[in-house]
Design a protein around this motif. Structure first.
Motif, mmCIF file in Angstrom:
data_model
loop_
_atom_site.group_PDB
_atom_site.id
_atom_site.type_symbol
_atom_site.label_atom_id
_atom_site.label_comp_id
_atom_site.label_asym_id
_atom_site.label_seq_id
_atom_site.Cartn_x
_atom_site.Cartn_y
_atom_site.Cartn_z
ATOM 1 N N ARG A 125 0.488 -0.679 0.323
ATOM 2 C CA ARG A 125 -0.194 -0.037 -0.169
ATOM 3 C C ARG A 125 1.048 0.711 -0.015
ATOM 4 O O ARG A 125 0.756 2.054 -1.017
ATOM 5 C CB ARG A 125 -0.884 0.527 1.591
ATOM 6 C CG ARG A 125 -1.832 1.054 1.505
ATOM 7 C CD ARG A 125 -2.367 1.121 2.287
ATOM 8 N NE ARG A 125 -1.482 1.880 3.406
ATOM 9 C CZ ARG A 125 -1.217 2.777 3.770
ATOM 10 N NH1 ARG A 125 -1.645 3.275 3.088
ATOM 11 N NH2 ARG A 125 -0.252 2.873 4.649
ATOM 12 N N LEU A 126 1.914 1.194 0.939
ATOM 13 C CA LEU A 126 2.701 2.130 0.990
ATOM 14 C C LEU A 126 3.840 2.733 -0.393
ATOM 15 O O LEU A 126 3.888 4.256 -1.063
ATOM 16 C CB LEU A 126 3.473 2.093 1.862
ATOM 17 C CG LEU A 126 2.913 2.589 3.656
ATOM 18 C CD1 LEU A 126 4.078 1.792 4.328
ATOM 19 C CD2 LEU A 126 2.495 3.962 3.601
ATOM 20 N N ASN A 129 0.944 4.328 -2.961
ATOM 21 C CA ASN A 129 0.593 5.823 -2.164
ATOM 22 C C ASN A 129 0.859 6.846 -1.973
ATOM 23 O O ASN A 129 1.622 7.919 -1.687
ATOM 24 C CB ASN A 129 -0.154 4.977 -1.630
ATOM 25 C CG ASN A 129 -0.838 4.709 -2.140
ATOM 26 O OD1 ASN A 129 -2.272 4.886 -3.214
ATOM 27 N ND2 ASN A 129 -1.627 3.797 -1.671
ATOM 28 N N GLN A 130 3.240 6.715 -2.062
ATOM 29 C CA GLN A 130 3.898 7.261 -1.632
ATOM 30 C C GLN A 130 4.523 7.625 -2.283
ATOM 31 O O GLN A 130 5.387 6.828 -3.637
ATOM 32 C CB GLN A 130 4.643 6.642 -0.355
ATOM 33 C CG GLN A 130 4.067 6.339 1.049
ATOM 34 C CD GLN A 130 3.424 7.607 1.377
ATOM 35 O OE1 GLN A 130 3.304 8.691 1.632
ATOM 36 N NE2 GLN A 130 1.869 7.877 1.661
ATOM 37 N N ALA A 131 5.702 8.405 -2.685
ATOM 38 C CA ALA A 131 7.080 8.778 -3.244
ATOM 39 C C ALA A 131 6.456 8.367 -4.500
ATOM 40 O O ALA A 131 5.547 8.495 -5.969
ATOM 41 C CB ALA A 131 8.008 8.990 -2.676
ATOM 42 N N ASP A 132 7.401 7.514 -5.080
ATOM 43 C CA ASP A 132 7.402 6.789 -6.483
ATOM 44 C C ASP A 132 6.461 6.332 -6.742
ATOM 45 O O ASP A 132 7.066 4.887 -6.245
ATOM 46 C CB ASP A 132 9.695 6.618 -6.890
ATOM 47 C CG ASP A 132 9.943 7.598 -6.681
ATOM 48 O OD1 ASP A 132 9.932 9.056 -7.117
ATOM 49 O OD2 ASP A 132 11.103 7.620 -7.006
ATOM 50 N N LYS A 133 5.316 6.133 -7.362
ATOM 51 C CA LYS A 133 4.344 5.216 -6.456
ATOM 52 C C LYS A 133 4.780 4.214 -7.782
ATOM 53 O O LYS A 133 4.920 4.230 -9.037
ATOM 54 C CB LYS A 133 2.873 5.533 -7.396
ATOM 55 C CG LYS A 133 2.609 6.220 -6.159
ATOM 56 C CD LYS A 133 1.502 7.926 -6.522
ATOM 57 C CE LYS A 133 1.511 9.167 -5.130
ATOM 58 N NZ LYS A 133 0.809 9.622 -5.861
#
Length: 156
Positions: A125-126, A129-133
């Motif tokens: 999930r991270l 959904n975070q930074a360089d997805k």
């Protein structure tokens, strides 16, 4: 006269360029690379050659390594592989990677209870959904070998 100056300048540039690789590593790392180089340089002549690689692989239990594979390794050096070239090759391979401590600290963020495990679903999930997805295909390739939880301590 101009050619002597040009040659002297080229010599200084080459020396400066090769010394830069030493600034990429800490002294302890350079010592580890020297030890590794010494293990591979079987005939102790200061240059890694195909026979050195064959003997090193043999000592590690891998016999019959194809010559093409060994030649491809040596070709990465674009000439004789002495210690400076060896260090440069590692510098190029490691360029842009974070130090081990940084990577371990990053995984600790995903393991707030200090169990040594990261929840696969939470990690996916991270990543999505975070930074360089990451996309679904990238996640699938990355996670195809994971269990529900994975032990991040084994990554180093």
């Amino acid at each position: 006269m101009a050619s002597k100056k040009a040659a002297a300048k080229r010599g200084k540039t080459a020396q400066r360029g090769s010394s830069n690789v030493f600034s990429m590593f800490e002294q302890s790392q350079i010592q580890e690379f020297k030890e590794a180089f010494g293990c591979i340089d079987q005939d102790r002549d200061g240059v890694i050659k195909k026979q050195d690689l064959k003997e090193t692989y043999s000592q590690l239990g891998k016999l019959n390594v194809p010559d093409e594979e060994l030649e491809a390794m040596l070709a990465e050096g674009k000439g004789p592989i002495n210690f400076t070239v060896f260090l440069t090759l590692f510098g190029e391979k490691l360029n842009g990677t974070d130090p081990e401590e940084t990577i371990l600290n990053a995984f600790k963020l995903f393991d707030p209870n200090g169990t040594g495990f990261v929840n696969k679903d939470e990690f996916k999930r991270l990543l999505m959904n975070q930074a360089d997805k990451f996309n679904t295909e990238e996640i699938f390739k990355l996670s195809s070998r994971w269990n529900k939880l994975f032990l991040w301590h084994q990554l180093t």
